[in-house]
Scaffold this active site. Structure first.
Site, PDB file in Angstrom:
ATOM      1  N   LYS A   1      81.793 -25.224  22.346  1.00  0.00           N
ATOM      2  CA  LYS A   1      81.260 -25.053  23.834  1.00  0.00           C
ATOM      3  C   LYS A   1      82.475 -25.006  24.736  1.00  0.00           C
ATOM      4  CE  LYS A   1      78.442 -29.423  23.616  1.00  0.00           C
ATOM      5  NZ  LYS A   1      79.537 -30.340  23.410  1.00  0.00           N
TER       6      LYS A   1
ATOM      7  N   LYS B   1      85.248 -23.705  13.895  1.00  0.00           N
ATOM      8  CA  LYS B   1      83.840 -24.064  14.402  1.00  0.00           C
ATOM      9  C   LYS B   1      83.485 -23.556  15.884  1.00  0.00           C
ATOM     10  CE  LYS B   1      81.013 -28.215  15.092  1.00  0.00           C
ATOM     11  NZ  LYS B   1      80.700 -29.317  15.383  1.00  0.00           N
TER      12      LYS B   1
ATOM     13  N   LYS C   1      92.213 -32.856  17.904  1.00  0.00           N
ATOM     14  CA  LYS C   1      92.328 -32.892  19.235  1.00  0.00           C
ATOM     15  C   LYS C   1      93.533 -33.352  19.666  1.00  0.00           C
ATOM     16  CE  LYS C   1      87.322 -33.271  20.315  1.00  0.00           C
ATOM     17  NZ  LYS C   1      86.316 -33.843  20.976  1.00  0.00           N
TER      18      LYS C   1
END
Ligand code: TRP
Length: 339
Positions: free
Chosen positions: A204, A201, A118
Protein backbone atom coordinates in the site's frame (compact mmCIF):
# COMPACT_ATOMS: atom_id res chain seq x y z
CA UNK A 1 -4.30 -23.47 32.40
CA UNK A 2 -4.17 -20.17 30.55
CA UNK A 3 -6.39 -19.67 27.59
CA UNK A 4 -9.38 -17.78 26.44
CA UNK A 5 -12.24 -18.83 28.68
CA UNK A 6 -14.96 -19.05 26.02
CA UNK A 7 -15.65 -22.18 24.03
CA UNK A 8 -14.77 -20.94 20.56
CA UNK A 9 -11.09 -20.67 19.63
CA UNK A 10 -10.03 -17.05 19.55
CA UNK A 11 -8.70 -15.22 16.51
CA UNK A 12 -6.74 -11.97 16.45
CA UNK A 13 -5.33 -10.01 13.56
CA UNK A 14 -4.58 -6.47 12.46
CA UNK A 15 -3.56 -4.26 9.56
CA UNK A 16 -1.51 -1.07 9.73
CA UNK A 17 -3.30 2.18 8.90
CA UNK A 18 -0.40 3.37 6.77
CA UNK A 19 -1.48 4.14 3.22
CA UNK A 20 -4.68 2.99 1.57
CA UNK A 21 -5.79 -0.61 1.70
CA UNK A 22 -5.28 -2.65 -1.47
CA UNK A 23 -6.89 -5.74 -2.95
CA UNK A 24 -3.83 -7.52 -1.51
CA UNK A 25 -5.00 -6.59 1.99
CA UNK A 26 -8.54 -7.62 1.13
CA UNK A 27 -7.73 -10.98 -0.48
CA UNK A 28 -4.82 -11.80 1.81
CA UNK A 29 -6.51 -10.80 5.07
CA UNK A 30 -9.92 -9.11 5.28
CA UNK A 31 -11.78 -11.67 3.19
CA UNK A 32 -10.60 -14.48 5.43
CA UNK A 33 -11.36 -12.46 8.58
CA UNK A 34 -14.93 -12.16 7.40
CA UNK A 35 -15.19 -15.85 6.51
CA UNK A 36 -14.15 -17.03 9.98
CA UNK A 37 -15.97 -14.44 12.09
CA UNK A 38 -18.89 -16.67 13.05
CA UNK A 39 -16.82 -19.77 13.57
CA UNK A 40 -14.35 -18.19 16.00
CA UNK A 41 -14.27 -15.50 18.68
CA UNK A 42 -12.66 -12.77 16.59
CA UNK A 43 -10.69 -9.65 17.50
CA UNK A 44 -9.54 -7.36 14.72
CA UNK A 45 -7.52 -4.24 15.39
CA UNK A 46 -6.18 -1.30 13.46
CA UNK A 47 -2.50 -1.39 14.42
CA UNK A 48 -1.66 2.30 14.59
CA UNK A 49 1.23 1.71 17.02
CA UNK A 50 2.87 -0.39 14.33
CA UNK A 51 2.32 2.32 11.73
CA UNK A 52 4.56 4.76 13.64
CA UNK A 53 7.60 2.50 13.18
CA UNK A 54 8.01 4.77 10.17
CA UNK A 55 7.19 8.48 10.45
CA UNK A 56 3.52 9.34 9.86
CA UNK A 57 1.79 12.65 9.37
CA UNK A 58 -0.47 13.05 12.48
CA UNK A 59 -3.61 14.16 10.66
CA UNK A 60 -3.18 11.48 8.05
CA UNK A 61 -2.60 8.79 10.65
CA UNK A 62 -5.82 9.78 12.45
CA UNK A 63 -7.76 9.80 9.19
CA UNK A 64 -6.32 6.50 7.96
CA UNK A 65 -7.11 4.85 11.28
CA UNK A 66 -10.81 5.77 10.92
CA UNK A 67 -10.79 4.76 7.27
CA UNK A 68 -9.26 1.39 8.03
CA UNK A 69 -11.85 0.65 10.70
CA UNK A 70 -14.62 1.63 8.28
CA UNK A 71 -13.06 -0.60 5.64
CA UNK A 72 -13.06 -3.58 8.02
CA UNK A 73 -16.82 -3.18 8.32
CA UNK A 74 -17.36 -2.42 4.63
CA UNK A 75 -15.49 -5.64 3.80
CA UNK A 76 -18.06 -7.56 5.80
CA UNK A 77 -17.01 -7.67 9.45
CA UNK A 78 -20.08 -7.40 11.62
CA UNK A 79 -19.34 -5.29 14.72
CA UNK A 80 -21.93 -7.29 16.63
CA UNK A 81 -20.04 -10.48 15.89
CA UNK A 82 -16.37 -9.43 15.67
CA UNK A 83 -14.61 -7.11 18.11
CA UNK A 84 -13.16 -4.21 16.13
CA UNK A 85 -10.80 -1.82 17.87
CA UNK A 86 -7.86 0.55 17.61
CA UNK A 87 -4.62 -0.78 19.06
CA UNK A 88 -3.53 2.50 20.71
CA UNK A 89 -6.89 2.77 22.52
CA UNK A 90 -5.75 -0.02 24.79
CA UNK A 91 -2.63 0.95 26.73
CA UNK A 92 -1.94 -2.68 27.61
CA UNK A 93 -0.51 -3.21 24.10
CA UNK A 94 2.30 -0.73 24.72
CA UNK A 95 2.84 -1.91 28.27
CA UNK A 96 3.16 -5.59 27.42
CA UNK A 97 5.24 -4.74 24.35
CA UNK A 98 7.86 -3.19 26.64
CA UNK A 99 7.96 -6.23 28.89
CA UNK A 100 8.34 -8.47 25.85
CA UNK A 101 10.98 -6.19 24.32
CA UNK A 102 13.06 -6.79 27.42
CA UNK A 103 12.78 -10.53 26.85
CA UNK A 104 13.45 -10.51 23.12
CA UNK A 105 17.01 -11.48 22.17
CA UNK A 106 18.55 -9.07 19.68
CA UNK A 107 19.66 -12.07 17.64
CA UNK A 108 16.05 -13.10 17.05
CA UNK A 109 15.04 -9.57 16.10
CA UNK A 110 17.93 -9.17 13.68
CA UNK A 111 16.94 -12.39 11.97
CA UNK A 112 13.48 -11.10 10.96
CA UNK A 113 13.36 -10.77 7.18
CA UNK A 114 10.85 -7.91 7.33
CA UNK A 115 13.33 -5.93 9.44
CA UNK A 116 16.19 -6.83 7.12
CA UNK A 117 14.18 -5.74 4.06
CA UNK A 118 12.93 -2.50 5.58
CA UNK A 119 16.22 -1.53 7.17
CA UNK A 120 18.16 -2.26 3.98
CA UNK A 121 16.37 0.72 2.46
CA UNK A 122 17.70 3.16 5.09
CA UNK A 123 21.01 4.10 6.59
CA UNK A 124 21.83 2.01 9.69
CA UNK A 125 22.31 5.09 11.87
CA UNK A 126 18.86 6.52 11.29
CA UNK A 127 16.64 3.42 11.41
CA UNK A 128 14.07 3.82 14.16
CA UNK A 129 14.43 1.30 17.00
CA UNK A 130 10.70 0.61 16.63
CA UNK A 131 11.32 -1.14 13.34
CA UNK A 132 13.55 -3.64 15.10
CA UNK A 133 11.15 -4.06 18.02
CA UNK A 134 8.09 -4.31 15.79
CA UNK A 135 7.70 -8.08 16.38
CA UNK A 136 7.59 -7.65 20.17
CA UNK A 137 4.63 -5.30 19.80
CA UNK A 138 2.97 -7.74 17.45
CA UNK A 139 3.55 -10.51 19.99
CA UNK A 140 1.89 -8.33 22.65
CA UNK A 141 -1.16 -7.83 20.40
CA UNK A 142 -1.57 -11.56 20.04
CA UNK A 143 -0.67 -12.74 23.55
CA UNK A 144 -2.88 -10.23 25.37
CA UNK A 145 -5.94 -11.99 23.97
CA UNK A 146 -4.79 -15.60 24.33
CA UNK A 147 -5.38 -15.85 20.60
CA UNK A 148 -5.37 -19.43 19.32
CA UNK A 149 -5.28 -18.51 15.65
CA UNK A 150 -3.74 -15.60 13.78
CA UNK A 151 -4.82 -15.13 10.16
CA UNK A 152 -2.01 -13.40 8.27
CA UNK A 153 -0.32 -13.47 4.91
CA UNK A 154 2.60 -15.86 4.76
CA UNK A 155 5.09 -12.98 4.92
CA UNK A 156 4.12 -12.74 8.61
CA UNK A 157 4.80 -16.38 9.48
CA UNK A 158 8.22 -15.57 10.86
CA UNK A 159 6.69 -13.02 13.23
CA UNK A 160 4.27 -15.68 14.42
CA UNK A 161 7.16 -18.05 15.12
CA UNK A 162 8.82 -15.25 17.02
CA UNK A 163 5.63 -14.72 19.05
CA UNK A 164 5.45 -18.39 19.98
CA UNK A 165 9.12 -18.50 20.93
CA UNK A 166 8.80 -15.39 23.05
CA UNK A 167 5.64 -16.65 24.77
CA UNK A 168 7.41 -19.88 25.58
CA UNK A 169 10.40 -18.03 26.92
CA UNK A 170 8.16 -15.92 29.17
CA UNK A 171 6.14 -18.92 30.37
CA UNK A 172 9.33 -20.77 31.12
CA UNK A 173 10.88 -17.90 33.06
CA UNK A 174 7.80 -16.67 34.95
CA UNK A 175 5.21 -19.45 34.88
CA UNK A 176 2.32 -20.19 32.54
CA UNK A 177 1.04 -16.83 31.38
CA UNK A 178 0.43 -16.90 27.63
CA UNK A 179 -1.29 -19.18 25.13
CA UNK A 180 0.84 -20.24 22.15
CA UNK A 181 -0.87 -19.06 18.96
CA UNK A 182 -0.97 -20.85 15.60
CA UNK A 183 -0.74 -19.17 12.24
CA UNK A 184 -3.60 -19.38 9.74
CA UNK A 185 -2.66 -18.55 6.12
CA UNK A 186 -5.42 -18.11 3.54
CA UNK A 187 -5.47 -20.87 0.90
CA UNK A 188 -5.34 -18.67 -2.16
CA UNK A 189 -4.29 -15.05 -2.16
CA UNK A 190 -1.98 -15.17 0.84
CA UNK A 191 0.32 -13.22 -1.40
CA UNK A 192 -0.97 -10.86 -4.04
CA UNK A 193 1.97 -9.39 -5.92
CA UNK A 194 2.44 -5.97 -7.50
CA UNK A 195 0.75 -5.67 -10.89
CA UNK A 196 3.72 -3.79 -12.34
CA UNK A 197 6.30 -5.99 -10.61
CA UNK A 198 4.86 -9.43 -9.87
CA UNK A 199 7.90 -10.66 -7.98
CA UNK A 200 7.32 -8.18 -5.10
CA UNK A 201 4.33 -8.29 -2.74
CA UNK A 202 1.62 -5.73 -3.50
CA UNK A 203 2.23 -2.87 -1.10
CA UNK A 204 0.00 0.00 0.00
CA UNK A 205 3.00 2.28 0.25
CA UNK A 206 4.46 1.82 -3.25
CA UNK A 207 4.31 4.97 -5.36
CA UNK A 208 4.14 3.75 -8.93
CA UNK A 209 0.80 4.24 -10.67
CA UNK A 210 0.08 0.69 -11.84
CA UNK A 211 1.42 -1.18 -8.84
CA UNK A 212 -1.67 -1.77 -6.72
CA UNK A 213 -5.44 -1.68 -6.97
CA UNK A 214 -6.70 0.22 -3.94
CA UNK A 215 -10.03 -0.70 -2.41
CA UNK A 216 -11.22 2.86 -2.96
CA UNK A 217 -9.94 3.15 -6.53
CA UNK A 218 -12.38 4.47 -9.01
CA UNK A 219 -13.69 1.36 -10.81
CA UNK A 220 -12.41 2.47 -14.23
CA UNK A 221 -8.95 3.01 -12.76
CA UNK A 222 -9.00 -0.41 -11.11
CA UNK A 223 -9.89 -1.99 -14.43
CA UNK A 224 -7.20 -0.05 -16.26
CA UNK A 225 -4.48 -1.11 -13.80
CA UNK A 226 -5.38 -4.76 -14.25
CA UNK A 227 -5.45 -4.44 -18.03
CA UNK A 228 -1.92 -3.01 -17.81
CA UNK A 229 -0.58 -5.72 -15.51
CA UNK A 230 2.79 -7.18 -16.48
CA UNK A 231 2.57 -10.65 -18.07
CA UNK A 232 5.07 -12.49 -20.24
CA UNK A 233 5.64 -13.62 -23.81
CA UNK A 234 4.21 -17.10 -23.37
CA UNK A 235 0.62 -17.95 -24.24
CA UNK A 236 -0.39 -20.66 -21.86
CA UNK A 237 -2.59 -19.68 -18.91
CA UNK A 238 -1.68 -21.80 -15.92
CA UNK A 239 -0.53 -21.44 -12.33
CA UNK A 240 3.24 -21.44 -12.15
CA UNK A 241 5.97 -20.78 -9.61
CA UNK A 242 8.45 -19.77 -12.31
CA UNK A 243 9.74 -16.28 -11.76
CA UNK A 244 9.28 -15.49 -15.41
CA UNK A 245 5.59 -16.34 -15.24
CA UNK A 246 4.86 -14.51 -12.00
CA UNK A 247 2.58 -11.97 -13.67
CA UNK A 248 0.14 -14.50 -15.09
CA UNK A 249 0.32 -16.50 -11.89
CA UNK A 250 -0.58 -13.37 -9.93
CA UNK A 251 -3.61 -12.66 -12.12
CA UNK A 252 -4.76 -16.25 -11.69
CA UNK A 253 -4.21 -15.98 -7.94
CA UNK A 254 -6.38 -12.87 -7.76
CA UNK A 255 -9.05 -14.63 -9.80
CA UNK A 256 -8.89 -17.67 -7.54
CA UNK A 257 -8.93 -15.67 -4.32
CA UNK A 258 -12.12 -13.95 -5.44
CA UNK A 259 -13.96 -16.88 -7.03
CA UNK A 260 -12.74 -19.63 -4.67
CA UNK A 261 -12.61 -22.01 -7.67
CA UNK A 262 -10.06 -24.83 -7.82
CA UNK A 263 -6.83 -24.34 -9.79
CA UNK A 264 -7.81 -27.14 -12.18
CA UNK A 265 -11.21 -25.56 -12.92
CA UNK A 266 -9.62 -22.18 -13.49
CA UNK A 267 -6.97 -23.55 -15.84
CA UNK A 268 -9.65 -25.45 -17.75
CA UNK A 269 -11.76 -22.30 -17.97
CA UNK A 270 -8.88 -20.34 -19.54
CA UNK A 271 -7.49 -23.22 -21.62
CA UNK A 272 -8.43 -21.79 -25.01
CA UNK A 273 -8.25 -18.12 -24.06
CA UNK A 274 -5.62 -15.40 -24.28
CA UNK A 275 -4.04 -12.98 -21.80
CA UNK A 276 -6.53 -10.28 -22.78
CA UNK A 277 -9.42 -12.57 -21.78
CA UNK A 278 -7.70 -13.39 -18.52
CA UNK A 279 -7.21 -9.72 -17.68
CA UNK A 280 -10.82 -8.88 -18.53
CA UNK A 281 -12.07 -11.73 -16.34
CA UNK A 282 -9.88 -10.61 -13.43
CA UNK A 283 -10.94 -6.99 -13.90
CA UNK A 284 -14.62 -8.03 -13.90
CA UNK A 285 -14.39 -9.94 -10.67
CA UNK A 286 -12.29 -7.27 -8.97
CA UNK A 287 -14.77 -4.58 -9.98
CA UNK A 288 -17.74 -6.58 -8.76
CA UNK A 289 -15.96 -7.06 -5.43
CA UNK A 290 -15.10 -3.37 -5.09
CA UNK A 291 -18.46 -1.94 -6.05
CA UNK A 292 -20.56 -3.04 -3.04
CA UNK A 293 -17.61 -2.60 -0.70
CA UNK A 294 -17.17 1.03 -1.73
CA UNK A 295 -20.89 1.76 -1.43
CA UNK A 296 -20.94 0.44 2.12
CA UNK A 297 -17.73 2.28 2.97
CA UNK A 298 -19.06 5.70 1.94
CA UNK A 299 -22.30 5.03 3.76
CA UNK A 300 -20.34 4.25 6.95
CA UNK A 301 -18.14 7.31 6.69
CA UNK A 302 -21.27 9.44 6.39
CA UNK A 303 -23.14 7.83 9.26
CA UNK A 304 -21.99 10.22 11.91
CA UNK A 305 -21.15 8.67 15.25
CA UNK A 306 -21.63 5.08 14.13
CA UNK A 307 -17.97 4.27 13.62
CA UNK A 308 -17.07 5.88 16.95
CA UNK A 309 -19.66 3.77 18.72
CA UNK A 310 -18.25 0.59 17.13
CA UNK A 311 -14.72 1.52 18.24
CA UNK A 312 -15.90 2.41 21.73
CA UNK A 313 -17.58 -0.95 22.14
CA UNK A 314 -14.51 -2.70 20.72
CA UNK A 315 -12.28 -0.84 23.12
CA UNK A 316 -14.41 -1.93 26.09
CA UNK A 317 -14.58 -5.58 25.07
CA UNK A 318 -10.95 -5.90 24.05
CA UNK A 319 -9.70 -3.70 26.90
CA UNK A 320 -11.19 -5.89 29.62
CA UNK A 321 -9.43 -8.98 28.28
CA UNK A 322 -6.14 -7.22 27.58
CA UNK A 323 -5.99 -5.67 31.04
CA UNK A 324 -6.60 -8.97 32.78
CA UNK A 325 -3.77 -10.63 30.83
CA UNK A 326 -1.43 -7.69 31.39
CA UNK A 327 -2.11 -7.75 35.12
CA UNK A 328 -1.29 -11.41 35.30
CA UNK A 329 1.91 -10.97 33.28
CA UNK A 330 2.97 -8.07 35.53
CA UNK A 331 2.34 -10.10 38.67
CA UNK A 332 4.25 -13.05 37.28
CA UNK A 333 7.17 -10.86 36.28
CA UNK A 334 7.34 -9.40 39.76
CA UNK A 335 5.85 -5.92 39.56
CA UNK A 336 4.47 -4.63 42.84
CA UNK A 337 0.73 -4.33 42.46
CA UNK A 338 -0.56 -0.82 43.31
CA UNK A 339 -2.62 -0.84 46.46
N1 TRP B 1 2.64 -7.16 11.21
C1 TRP B 1 1.38 -7.35 10.61
C2 TRP B 1 1.49 -7.01 9.10
O1 TRP B 1 2.30 -6.20 8.73
C3 TRP B 1 0.31 -6.48 11.24
C4 TRP B 1 0.05 -6.88 12.65
C5 TRP B 1 0.37 -6.18 13.77
C6 TRP B 1 -0.59 -8.06 13.08
N2 TRP B 1 -0.06 -6.84 14.88
C7 TRP B 1 -0.64 -8.00 14.49
C8 TRP B 1 -1.12 -9.16 12.40
C9 TRP B 1 -1.19 -9.02 15.24
C10 TRP B 1 -1.67 -10.20 13.16
C11 TRP B 1 -1.69 -10.12 14.57
O2 TRP B 1 0.73 -7.55 8.34
Amino acid sequence: MVSNSGNKPRVLSGIQPSGNLTIGNYLGALKQWVEVQRQFDCFYCVVDLHAITVAQNPDELRQKTRESAAMYIAAGLDPEVSTIFVQSHIAAHSELAWMLTCMAPLGWLHRMTQFKDKSAKQSQESIGAGLLNYPSLMAADILLYHADLVPVGDDQNQHLEFTRDLAQRFNHAYGETFTLPSVMNPEAGARIMGLDNPTAKMSKSEDSENHAVFLLDDLAAARRKIMRAVTDSHREIRFSSERERAGVNNLLTIYQAITDESSADIEAHFADKGYGDLKRAVADCVVSTLEPLQARYYELMNEKGYLDSVLKLGREKAGAIAEATLKRAQENMGFLAPS
